[in-house]
Design an enzyme around this catalytic site. Structure first.
Site, PDB file in Angstrom:
ATOM      1  N   ASP A  69      15.442   4.132 -13.772  1.00  0.00           N
ATOM      2  CA  ASP A  69      14.398   4.480 -12.903  1.00  0.00           C
ATOM      3  C   ASP A  69      15.098   5.890 -12.114  1.00  0.00           C
ATOM      4  O   ASP A  69      15.900   5.461 -11.953  1.00  0.00           O
ATOM      5  CB  ASP A  69      13.946   3.267 -11.800  1.00  0.00           C
ATOM      6  CG  ASP A  69      12.561   3.744 -11.766  1.00  0.00           C
ATOM      7  OD1 ASP A  69      11.864   4.510 -11.815  1.00  0.00           O
ATOM      8  OD2 ASP A  69      12.574   3.253  -9.545  1.00  0.00           O
ATOM      9  N   GLU A  89      -0.423   3.874   4.249  1.00  0.00           N
ATOM     10  CA  GLU A  89       0.945   3.459   3.281  1.00  0.00           C
ATOM     11  C   GLU A  89       1.505   1.764   4.480  1.00  0.00           C
ATOM     12  O   GLU A  89       2.368   1.778   3.846  1.00  0.00           O
ATOM     13  CB  GLU A  89       1.940   4.682   4.081  1.00  0.00           C
ATOM     14  CG  GLU A  89       1.415   5.791   3.077  1.00  0.00           C
ATOM     15  CD  GLU A  89       1.410   5.992   1.440  1.00  0.00           C
ATOM     16  OE1 GLU A  89       2.302   4.448   0.795  1.00  0.00           O
ATOM     17  OE2 GLU A  89       2.010   6.641   0.787  1.00  0.00           O
ATOM     18  N   GLY A 137      -0.228   5.255  -6.353  1.00  0.00           N
ATOM     19  CA  GLY A 137      -0.926   5.407  -4.718  1.00  0.00           C
ATOM     20  C   GLY A 137      -1.761   3.871  -4.081  1.00  0.00           C
ATOM     21  O   GLY A 137      -2.024   3.185  -5.022  1.00  0.00           O
ATOM     22  N   VAL A 138      -2.300   4.708  -3.533  1.00  0.00           N
ATOM     23  CA  VAL A 138      -2.979   3.240  -2.373  1.00  0.00           C
ATOM     24  C   VAL A 138      -4.726   3.854  -2.101  1.00  0.00           C
ATOM     25  O   VAL A 138      -4.406   5.148  -1.171  1.00  0.00           O
ATOM     26  CB  VAL A 138      -2.129   2.967  -0.944  1.00  0.00           C
ATOM     27  CG1 VAL A 138      -2.000   3.423  -0.140  1.00  0.00           C
ATOM     28  CG2 VAL A 138      -2.585   1.639  -0.449  1.00  0.00           C
ATOM     29  N   VAL A 139      -5.150   3.319  -1.526  1.00  0.00           N
ATOM     30  CA  VAL A 139      -6.771   3.928  -1.135  1.00  0.00           C
ATOM     31  C   VAL A 139      -6.716   2.593  -0.522  1.00  0.00           C
ATOM     32  O   VAL A 139      -6.712   1.410  -0.562  1.00  0.00           O
ATOM     33  CB  VAL A 139      -7.604   2.772  -2.208  1.00  0.00           C
ATOM     34  CG1 VAL A 139      -9.132   3.455  -1.851  1.00  0.00           C
ATOM     35  CG2 VAL A 139      -7.392   4.504  -3.589  1.00  0.00           C
ATOM     36  N   VAL A 163      -4.390   8.050  -0.502  1.00  0.00           N
ATOM     37  CA  VAL A 163      -2.926   8.344  -0.723  1.00  0.00           C
ATOM     38  C   VAL A 163      -2.110   8.529  -2.109  1.00  0.00           C
ATOM     39  O   VAL A 163      -2.217   7.700  -2.261  1.00  0.00           O
ATOM     40  CB  VAL A 163      -1.735   8.403   0.408  1.00  0.00           C
ATOM     41  CG1 VAL A 163      -0.921   8.916   0.264  1.00  0.00           C
ATOM     42  CG2 VAL A 163      -2.815   7.587   1.712  1.00  0.00           C
ATOM     43  N   GLY A 164      -1.644   9.142  -2.353  1.00  0.00           N
ATOM     44  CA  GLY A 164      -0.569   9.206  -3.805  1.00  0.00           C
ATOM     45  C   GLY A 164      -0.511  10.864  -4.427  1.00  0.00           C
ATOM     46  O   GLY A 164      -0.003  11.298  -3.755  1.00  0.00           O
ATOM     47  N   ASP A 169      15.106  -1.188  -9.225  1.00  0.00           N
ATOM     48  CA  ASP A 169      14.658  -1.146  -7.804  1.00  0.00           C
ATOM     49  C   ASP A 169      13.836  -2.185  -7.082  1.00  0.00           C
ATOM     50  O   ASP A 169      13.577  -2.568  -6.302  1.00  0.00           O
ATOM     51  CB  ASP A 169      15.696  -0.332  -6.651  1.00  0.00           C
ATOM     52  CG  ASP A 169      14.752   0.749  -6.214  1.00  0.00           C
ATOM     53  OD1 ASP A 169      13.693   1.531  -7.114  1.00  0.00           O
ATOM     54  OD2 ASP A 169      14.832   1.096  -5.321  1.00  0.00           O
TER      55      ASP A 169
END
Length: 622
Positions: free
Chosen positions: A300, A333, A368-370, A381-382, A492
């Site tokens: 990653d 976030e 991302g996040v809503v 956001v993302g 991670d």
């Protein structure tokens, strides 16, 4: 059992010296019969489960000694079997000492500063709550994770990160449970309970490692059928050619398989202990066997090839000001577990911004996040692609290598963008070079980040094959489709948990505490150094080599003694005594795995984490 065998052998020998041969024979027969029944019972249970073990040879040998009247030799075999089990336990205890040390050092108490009267009270560590103010005295172990409230604190983090030089933490810096305070007391605020702290996660992993049984033990059983067949064949031929059934017993006495049964588990426990010494917790011995043969490695990006401590470097406003963009981004976030979430929220709080209240929020892995605000407006956001779904066109940005963009949309309009920098690990490039020297020639990056950012990191560390903008499910497909096997995956984040579980060997960068990644991984690196990956592969190869050497050493010596006995040059009692020596040789050979960590290449060549490199330059803190 071993005491019974030793006592019976001593009593039988005494009776024989006193001329009580019949009584000696009866005593020996009873003891041998008892051990045969116990061993045969376990053997049959294993056979019913489809496992043909090596105990059958020991049972046949003990029965044969009784039938031909070699009672003393039979008792020595009994002592060898029971003593071998005791020696194996002793060897395992020695091998697992490094793992047990972590458990024994787990903090049991904390000193809490009561809010009401300011008194310092000693409480069990399990009673510590998030937000408690704790006093850490000189030379005490930090009970939980927290942040420093005093002006400074000097702590030794070697037991949890592997870095030997004490580090100085300033007010507001994070400190890890399990670290040892220096000579000066300091105050800290708990940010986690004992159960959720960093050290507790390591202890849990260690307990799993100690409790596991190495599948490599079954490697010895894979020799069971051919070794048993060869032994019985030699014994049968010796009996046939000599016409003496005693010859059959004499051969089987030195064919007892204790060296094969003992060597593998002792070697693997030693290997797991060596791995713990370089701050890698291996959960089971089978992982060592796979790591020794690994040919491909997927990594990653964020938190693995990079340091995993991103910082906000710039904020650009479009339809909103930079402050409004940051406030809306931080509000959303707060509900994200992505590595970018914490630094965004931290910057907003440092600037004293009032975050708009959130009614609900949902995170979309790798995208991302809503969040829906109290006034009903939506904040997204993302990634650019994720935000573009509601804003339409998004302007392209010319980003420097290692810089990532987080876009913010409010009510369907592009509010702005935040730029974050996550530097590449200083030891990443050299670690990959060492991996290739270890035979891991197929190295690729699998990340959920955008192509441009992933490519810049890949160019910096020397990875050409890059899979960017991958969902957790796509990561699994990439690793499973890889033709070079076995394949390991290093990650991670929570979104790495599926691919770590699905890969041949999953390795989690777990230095910052318990995550879904560390729970699903086969091994966990508990320091901040990616070079530990090279260390554990090297330790695995050495451990497997030692296990196989010890097994073959036992086979070769046993076959040689069988041939000597087949020609009538090795009496049963002498053969039984020699077999005890073979047991000791096998154990001592297997215990070499305890020092496998002394020959890891990254230690010899100086690859280390940034903390150790700083220490070598004379820097002991921030």
């Amino acid at each position: 059992m071993v005491l019974l065998a030793a006592g019976a052998l001593l009593a039988t020998g005494t009776l024989m010296i006193l001329g009580q041969g019949q009584a000696a024979d009866i005593l020996a027969s009873v003891v041998i019969a008892f051990v045969v029944l116990v061993t045969a019972k376990d053997m049959v249970q294993h056979m019913m489960r489809g496992h043909w073990g090596l105990d059958i040879l020991a049972v046949v040998a003990m029965v044969a000694t009784v039938l031909v009247g070699e009672y003393l030799a039979g008792l020595i075999i009994v002592l060898m079997l029971t003593g071998g089990e005791a020696l194996e336990k002793m060897a395992e205890n020695k091998a697992s000492r490094e793992l047990d040390t972590l458990i024994s050092r787990a903090p049991a108490f904390a000193h809490r500063n009561n809010r009401n009267d300011g008194q310092i009270v000693r409480i069990p560590v399990d009673e510590v709550q998030v937000g408690d103010v704790l006093l850490v005295r000189g030379s005490e172990v930090l009970p939980v994770d927290g942040v420093v409230l005093s002006e400074r604190a000097t702590v030794d983090e070697s037991s949890v990160t592997g870095e030997p030089v004490p580090v100085t933490r300033a007010k507001g810096d994070e400190v890890l449970s399990g670290s040892v305070n220096g000579t000066e007391s300091f105050s800290m605020r708990a940010t986690a309970t004992a159960a959720d702290s960093h050290y507790a996660s390591i202890v849990q992993l260690v307990q799993e490692a100690v409790a596991s049984q190495a599948p490599m033990v079954r490697l010895a059983d894979r020799y069971a059928v051919p070794f048993t067949a060869v032994s019985l064949l030699i014994a049968g031929i010796a009996w046939y050619l000599s016409g003496d059934p005693v010859r059959f017993a004499e051969v089987l006495v030195v064919a007892t398989p204790c060296p094969l049964l003992i060597a593998a588990p002792v070697a693997f426990m030693g290997g797991m202990s060596s791995a713990a010494r370089v701050n890698v917790i291996v959960k089971e011995g089978g992982t060592l066997e796979k790591l020794a043969r690994v040919r491909a490695a997927g990594l990653d990006k964020t938190g693995t090839l990079t340091q995993g401590h991103p910082t906000v470097t710039d904020i650009r406003g479009f339809s909103c000001s930079t402050a409004e963009t940051l406030a809306h981004a931080a509000a959303a976030e707060q509900y994200s577990v992505h590595v970018f979430a914490e630094p965004i929220v931290k910057v907003a709080r440092e600037r004293g911004l009032n975050l708009p209240p959130v009614r609900s929020a949902e995170e979309f892995a790798t995208n991302g996040v809503v969040a829906v605000l109290a006034d009903g407006s939506e904040v997204r956001v993302g990634k650019a692609r994720f935000v573009r779904e509601v804003t339409g066109h998004i302007p392209e940005l010319n980003l420097e290598p290692g810089v990532a963009a987080v876009y913010v949309a409010v009510a369907g309009e592009l509010a702005g963008v935040l730029l974050l920098s996550d530097p590449v690990r200083e030891d990443a490039s050299e670690t990959l070079k060492l991996l290739r020297e270890q035979g891991v020639t197929d190295i690729f990056m699998v990340t959920g980040d955008v192509e441009s950012t992933a490519r810049s990191v890949g160019d910096a560390v020397g990875i050409e094959r890059i899979y960017a903008e991958m969902t957790p499910q796509q990561k699994v497909k990439v690793v499973q489709a890889n033709t070079s096997r076995p394949a390991l995956m290093v990650g991670d984040g929570i979104n790495d948990a599926p691919v770590l579980a699905a890969s041949d060997v999953g390795v989690a960068m777990g230095a910052r505490g318990a995550t879904a990644a560390s729970e699903s991984a086969s091994a966990v690196i508990t320091s901040e150094s990616l070079a530990r990956l090279v260390d554990v592969i090297n330790i695995s190869k050495r451990t497997v080599r030692i296990a196989l050497q010890s097994i073959w050493l036992g086979i070769i010596i046993s076959v040689g003694l069988m041939l000597v006995a087949a020609f009538g040059h090795l009496p049963a009692v002498a053969g039984a005594l020699l077999q005890e020596v073979v047991d000791l040789v096998a154990i001592l050979s297997a215990l070499r795995a305890l020092s496998a960590h002394n020959k890891v290449p990254s230690m010899r060549r100086g690859v280390s984490s940034p903390e150790r490199q700083a220490a070598q330059r004379g820097v002991t803190g921030y």
